[in-house]
Scaffold this motif. Structure first.
Motif, PDB file in Angstrom:
ATOM      1  N   UNK A   1       6.647  -1.549  12.949  1.00 59.28           N
ATOM      2  CA  UNK A   1       7.073   0.249  11.721  1.00 59.28           C
ATOM      3  C   UNK A   1       8.200  -0.057  11.767  1.00 59.28           C
ATOM      4  N   UNK A   2       9.302  -0.848  13.081  1.00 57.57           N
ATOM      5  CA  UNK A   2      10.405  -0.732  12.949  1.00 57.57           C
ATOM      6  C   UNK A   2      10.655  -2.016  12.255  1.00 57.57           C
ATOM      7  N   UNK A   3      10.034  -2.649  11.919  1.00 62.87           N
ATOM      8  CA  UNK A   3      10.237  -4.048  11.005  1.00 62.87           C
ATOM      9  C   UNK A   3       9.828  -3.257   9.528  1.00 62.87           C
ATOM     10  N   UNK A   4       9.247  -2.886   9.389  1.00 60.06           N
ATOM     11  CA  UNK A   4       9.043  -2.501   8.237  1.00 60.06           C
ATOM     12  C   UNK A   4       9.980  -0.967   7.374  1.00 60.06           C
ATOM     13  N   UNK A   5      10.510  -0.555   8.634  1.00 60.84           N
ATOM     14  CA  UNK A   5      11.670   0.605   8.737  1.00 60.84           C
ATOM     15  C   UNK A   5      13.243  -0.287   8.506  1.00 60.84           C
TER      16      UNK A   5
ATOM     17  N   UNK B   1      -1.518   2.860   7.449  1.00 59.74           N
ATOM     18  CA  UNK B   1      -1.521   2.384   5.527  1.00 59.74           C
ATOM     19  C   UNK B   1      -0.591   3.465   5.050  1.00 59.74           C
ATOM     20  N   UNK B   2      -0.719   4.910   5.338  1.00 59.07           N
ATOM     21  CA  UNK B   2       0.238   5.463   4.785  1.00 59.07           C
ATOM     22  C   UNK B   2       1.992   5.406   4.298  1.00 59.07           C
ATOM     23  N   UNK B   3       2.029   4.183   5.577  1.00 60.36           N
ATOM     24  CA  UNK B   3       3.639   4.019   5.777  1.00 60.36           C
ATOM     25  C   UNK B   3       3.943   2.779   4.226  1.00 60.36           C
ATOM     26  N   UNK B   4       2.529   1.939   4.216  1.00 64.56           N
ATOM     27  CA  UNK B   4       2.078   0.943   3.274  1.00 64.56           C
ATOM     28  C   UNK B   4       2.308   1.790   2.220  1.00 64.56           C
TER      29      UNK B   4
ATOM     30  N   UNK C   1       2.687  -5.710 -14.590  1.00 64.96           N
ATOM     31  CA  UNK C   1       1.232  -6.909 -14.429  1.00 64.96           C
ATOM     32  C   UNK C   1       0.331  -7.293 -13.093  1.00 64.96           C
ATOM     33  N   UNK C   2       1.875  -7.677 -12.630  1.00 67.74           N
ATOM     34  CA  UNK C   2       1.739  -8.670 -11.657  1.00 67.74           C
ATOM     35  C   UNK C   2       1.995  -7.492 -10.166  1.00 67.74           C
ATOM     36  N   UNK C   3       2.742  -5.940 -10.493  1.00 65.81           N
ATOM     37  CA  UNK C   3       2.734  -5.352  -9.571  1.00 65.81           C
ATOM     38  C   UNK C   3       0.851  -4.306  -9.847  1.00 65.81           C
ATOM     39  N   UNK C   4       0.948  -4.514 -10.999  1.00 69.24           N
ATOM     40  CA  UNK C   4      -0.499  -3.436 -11.142  1.00 69.24           C
ATOM     41  C   UNK C   4      -1.504  -4.141 -10.002  1.00 69.24           C
ATOM     42  N   UNK C   5      -1.694  -5.682 -10.170  1.00 67.38           N
ATOM     43  CA  UNK C   5      -2.456  -6.430  -9.301  1.00 67.38           C
ATOM     44  C   UNK C   5      -2.506  -6.475  -7.639  1.00 67.38           C
ATOM     45  N   UNK C   6      -0.859  -6.416  -7.511  1.00 67.41           N
ATOM     46  CA  UNK C   6      -0.676  -5.718  -6.224  1.00 67.41           C
ATOM     47  C   UNK C   6      -1.677  -4.749  -5.724  1.00 67.41           C
ATOM     48  N   UNK C   7      -1.405  -3.529  -6.967  1.00 68.27           N
ATOM     49  CA  UNK C   7      -1.146  -2.446  -6.215  1.00 68.27           C
ATOM     50  C   UNK C   7      -3.537  -2.136  -6.145  1.00 68.27           C
ATOM     51  N   UNK C   8      -3.938  -2.473  -7.508  1.00 67.43           N
ATOM     52  CA  UNK C   8      -5.540  -4.110  -6.586  1.00 67.43           C
ATOM     53  C   UNK C   8      -5.427  -3.994  -5.939  1.00 67.43           C
ATOM     54  N   UNK C   9      -4.689  -4.787  -5.084  1.00 65.97           N
ATOM     55  CA  UNK C   9      -5.377  -5.666  -3.862  1.00 65.97           C
ATOM     56  C   UNK C   9      -4.894  -4.644  -2.976  1.00 65.97           C
ATOM     57  N   UNK C  10      -3.735  -4.058  -2.912  1.00 62.50           N
ATOM     58  CA  UNK C  10      -3.587  -2.904  -1.843  1.00 62.50           C
ATOM     59  C   UNK C  10      -4.596  -1.482  -1.698  1.00 62.50           C
ATOM     60  N   UNK C  11      -5.328  -0.684  -3.070  1.00 60.81           N
ATOM     61  CA  UNK C  11      -6.146  -0.446  -2.920  1.00 60.81           C
ATOM     62  C   UNK C  11      -7.860  -1.515  -2.671  1.00 60.81           C
ATOM     63  N   UNK C  12      -7.812  -2.624  -1.965  1.00 58.57           N
ATOM     64  CA  UNK C  12      -8.930  -3.024  -1.780  1.00 58.57           C
ATOM     65  C   UNK C  12      -8.486  -2.922  -0.709  1.00 58.57           C
ATOM     66  N   UNK C  13      -7.387  -3.398  -0.061  1.00 58.57           N
ATOM     67  CA  UNK C  13      -7.512  -3.824   1.227  1.00 58.57           C
ATOM     68  C   UNK C  13      -7.414  -2.238   2.201  1.00 58.57           C
ATOM     69  N   UNK C  14      -7.182  -1.076   0.948  1.00 60.44           N
ATOM     70  CA  UNK C  14      -7.301   0.434   2.000  1.00 60.44           C
ATOM     71  C   UNK C  14      -8.813   1.000   2.403  1.00 60.44           C
ATOM     72  N   UNK C  15     -10.052  -0.033   0.524  1.00 56.15           N
ATOM     73  CA  UNK C  15     -10.690   0.260   1.062  1.00 56.15           C
ATOM     74  C   UNK C  15     -11.279  -0.579   1.679  1.00 56.15           C
ATOM     75  N   UNK C  16     -10.749  -2.288   2.264  1.00 55.73           N
ATOM     76  CA  UNK C  16     -11.528  -1.908   3.685  1.00 55.73           C
ATOM     77  C   UNK C  16     -11.330  -2.012   4.297  1.00 55.73           C
ATOM     78  N   UNK C  17     -10.113  -1.438   4.606  1.00 56.90           N
ATOM     79  CA  UNK C  17     -10.305  -0.365   6.245  1.00 56.90           C
ATOM     80  C   UNK C  17     -10.521   1.011   6.247  1.00 56.90           C
ATOM     81  N   UNK C  18     -10.915   1.533   4.623  1.00 53.65           N
ATOM     82  CA  UNK C  18     -11.478   2.611   5.643  1.00 53.65           C
ATOM     83  C   UNK C  18     -13.449   2.766   5.745  1.00 53.65           C
ATOM     84  N   UNK C  19     -13.789   0.477   5.297  1.00 56.03           N
ATOM     85  CA  UNK C  19     -14.873  -0.046   5.633  1.00 56.03           C
ATOM     86  C   UNK C  19     -15.091  -0.063   7.462  1.00 56.03           C
TER      87      UNK C  19
END
Length: 672
Positions: A461-465, A297-300, A562-580
């Motif tokens: 991780x290697x692919x992302x890098x 998650x931190x790498x993402x 705006x799309x980037x802001x939406x992606x950031x919001x989706x990322x935050x929702x994904x982070x919340x899902x991972x926290x859950x």
């Protein structure tokens, strides 16, 4: 057998004696027999002389081949028997010895006594048809050896001229001996007194179970009393053997029960340790997975931040492009103003030329040449401005393409990250379900899954890098291209300025030369000026279109933000899902802790059951001890009864003795 034969021959050679052929023949026959293990040496009815007995005694002292030796009717003399029996004193293999019919007397009895005293392997000795009772002192030594012996169980003393004195010695030996079971004294001269001594010895001897006394002039009641004592000894031995067997069985059962209990306890402890180890391993693996997920998650987050920085850089590049377009627009306005000013000045010059046409034709010609040169210069400027505008349009189009490419890459990376996140979430859910269902039976499978997930995460991780490096390289390439383009544009601007200056100088000279020719082309100049005004209007329309396109690009950039802001919001929702999910894992770990507490409670119950079983085992042991004490009490009562029977028999014997004495006294008194 061949070894004994070789030893016998070697000893005969050492003692300078001739080996007896009969002995060699017998040993050879034993060697040809197919039997294995200890065998029997049968030299019966073979007359053995003294030297042969000495050699046999030395050979048998260290021999381990024979368990039974038969020397019946060998016509042994005293010295030969002494040498032979002296060698057998150190033998540890012979169990049965037969010396029947050898007319052994004093020296032979002493040798037999030493043999019984020092030999530790004899079980049965046959001394039938000898004369061992002829010398009381020698027979005393024999009885002393019998009393000191602890291995002999059968002794045959038939026809040995044993009197009541020797019977008393035998009785004294029986009081000390604790292993003899069978004693044969038939056809001797024990008599009444000897029978009484033997009967009295049975009060202390508790191991003798069989005694033959026929042909010894022993009264029937004494023989009966001896038989009763022997039967009591047999019963006692039977009871003691049964008691020993039962105690042995009980001890074996107790030991087996203890071993079973200890094995059960050790198995339970091993299972508990294994379960604790499995629980610790699952906890460590889950913690490791959570850490890996947090790192992913931190790498993402870092990748999203880098993408946001790249977008900011692209926005800055677009702003620079807008600034350049604005500068170009200002240049266009300046050129238009210059053109207008030139037109105004040209009109003024034309008016002056009209007024001063008749007066200064040459001056007008010069002015018209300058105007013509300036018009050409303006045309060149307009052409250059058009080229610049086209170049700016091309740059704007390239920037649009780069922005679209970056947006596509961002969308692809977002979709890939979302898919990877979903796959990781699905794999994590499946792994947790498998861990819940097969927590105790498939620990190895969980380990393999953990290793596979670790490998998958490492690959991702290697692919992302790699993807991050590619994006950084693309951004650096774009930066370098923009910088190079900027430097090119600046060089082009400088070159254009230098060219314009040079062209202006050249055109000024040309205008000065063409002033004379401008009077003839006034109408053409007017038409050309109209055409230039139309071109200027067209350039104005093109400029307005470029401004509209730039505004459209700005709107697109805002939409991208705006799309980037939406992606950031989706990322935050994904982070919340991972926290859950992490919280769910923590709850599952708490459930596993509860199961551990339940297992501990079960262990306590098992320990309580073990304590109860130990308590029952102790009670059973107490019961067995009480049973053993009762059996001992029964044995003691039987011993008391046996002692009472002996006392009764002794009293009867005393009464019989007194009656016999009275009878003998009355008979002697009547004779006198």
């Amino acid at each position: 057998m061949d070894e004994f034969r070789r030893l016998y021959l070697q000893l005969c050679k050492d003692h300078d004696t001739e080996p007896q052929e009969s002995v060699l023949q017998q040993v050879k026959e034993l060697g040809s027999s197919p039997k294995h293990g200890p065998s029997r040496l049968d030299l019966s009815t073979i007359s053995l002389h003294v030297d042969t007995c000495a050699v046999l005694g030395k050979a048998l002292s260290t021999d381990r081949s024979f368990s039974e030796i038969r020397l019946a009717d060998c016509m042994l003399n005293e010295e030969g028997a002494k040498l032979l029996l002296h060698g057998l004193c150190s033998n540890t293999m012979v169990k049965n010895l037969d010396l029947k019919g050898n007319n052994l007397r004093g020296v032979g009895a002493e040798s037999i006594g030493k043999l019984l005293k020092f030999n530790k392997s004899l079980r049965s000795v046959c001394l039938e048809w000898n004369s061992l009772g002829m010398f009381a002192s020698s027979f005393t030594i024999l009885c002393e050896g019998l009393g000191a012996n602890h291995t002999l169980t059968v002794l045959d003393l038939r026809n040995n001229q044993i009197t009541h004195d020797e019977a008393a010695e035998i009785a004294a030996a029986l009081r000390k001996n604790e292993t003899l079971r069978t004693l044969d004294l038939r056809w001797n001269n024990v008599g009444i007194v000897g029978g009484r001594e033997l009967l009295s010895s049975l009060q202390q001897n508790r191991t003798l179970t069989k005694m033959e006394l026929s042909g010894n002039n022993v009264p029937a009641d004494t023989i009966k009393a001896i038989e009763q004592a022997l039967s009591t000894n047999a019963d006692r031995i039977l009871l003691t053997s049964e008691y020993q067997d039962r105690t042995r069985m009980l001890t074996n059962e107790i030991d087996s029960i203890r071993k079973d209990r200890s094995m059960q306890v050790s198995d339970l402890l091993d299972r508990i340790d294994q379960q604790n180890e499995n629980m610790s391993k699952t906890q460590r693996s889950s913690a490791h997975k959570i850490g890996r997920l947090q790192e992913a998650l931190e790498e993402r987050k870092s990748s999203f931040n880098s993408l946001a920085a790249k977008l900011k850089m692209t926005e800055a590049a677009l702003a620079l492009a807008e600034q350049k377009s604005h500068d170009l627009g200002e240049l266009l306005t300046k050129s238009r103003q210059e053109n207008n000013q030139s037109q105004v000045h040209h009109q003024a010059e034309l008016m002056k030329e009209k007024e001063d046409r008749n007066a200064a034709e040459a001056k007008m010609r010069k002015d018209l040449g300058g105007v013509h040169d300036r018009n050409l210069q303006l045309e060149s400027k307009v052409d250059e401005l058009e080229r610049r505008n086209r170049a700016l349009q091309d740059q704007v189009f390239e920037l649009k393409e780069t922005v679209a490419h970056l947006n596509a890459q961002i969308k692809v990376t977002n979709t890939q990250s979302d898919e990877r996140q979903q796959r990781e979430q699905q794999k994590h859910k499946d792994a947790m379900k498998d861990a819940e269902h097969l927590r105790q039976q498939e620990v190895s499978r969980v380990r393999l899954e953990a290793e596979e997930t670790e490998r998958v995460l490492k690959d991702r991780i290697q692919k992302m890098e790699m993807h991050r490096m590619e994006l950084e390289e693309e951004i650096s390439r774009h930066k370098s291209s923009l910088v190079s383009e900027k430097s090119k544009y600046e060089e082009q601007m400088q070159q254009a300025k230098t060219r314009i200056k040079h062209d202006q100088q050249q055109r000024v000279t040309q205008l000065e030369e063409r002033l004379r020719m401008e009077q003839m082309s006034k109408e053409e100049l007017q038409n050309h000026s109209d055409h230039q005004s139309a071109q200027v209007t067209e350039l104005q329309t093109k400029h307005t279109g470029a401004v509209m396109e730039i505004e459209g690009l700005k709107r697109k950039i805002e939409e991208i933000n705006q799309e980037l802001a939406g992606k950031n919001a989706e990322k935050m929702t994904a982070v919340e899902k991972v926290r859950l999910e992490l919280n769910q894992q923590a709850s599952k770990l708490e459930a596993e802790k509860l199961t551990n507490t339940e297992l501990n409670e079960r262990l306590e119950k098992v320990e309580k059951q073990l304590r109860d079983q130990n308590h029952r085992h102790r009670e059973e042991r107490r019961d067995l001890e009480t049973e053993v004490t009762s059996l001992r009490e029964q044995v003691r009562m039987k011993d008391a009864e046996i002692n009472r029977i002996r006392d009764d028999e002794a009293q009867r014997a005393r009464m019989l003795q007194s009656a016999i004495n009275n009878y003998v006294g009355g008979a002697t008194g009547g004779r006198s």
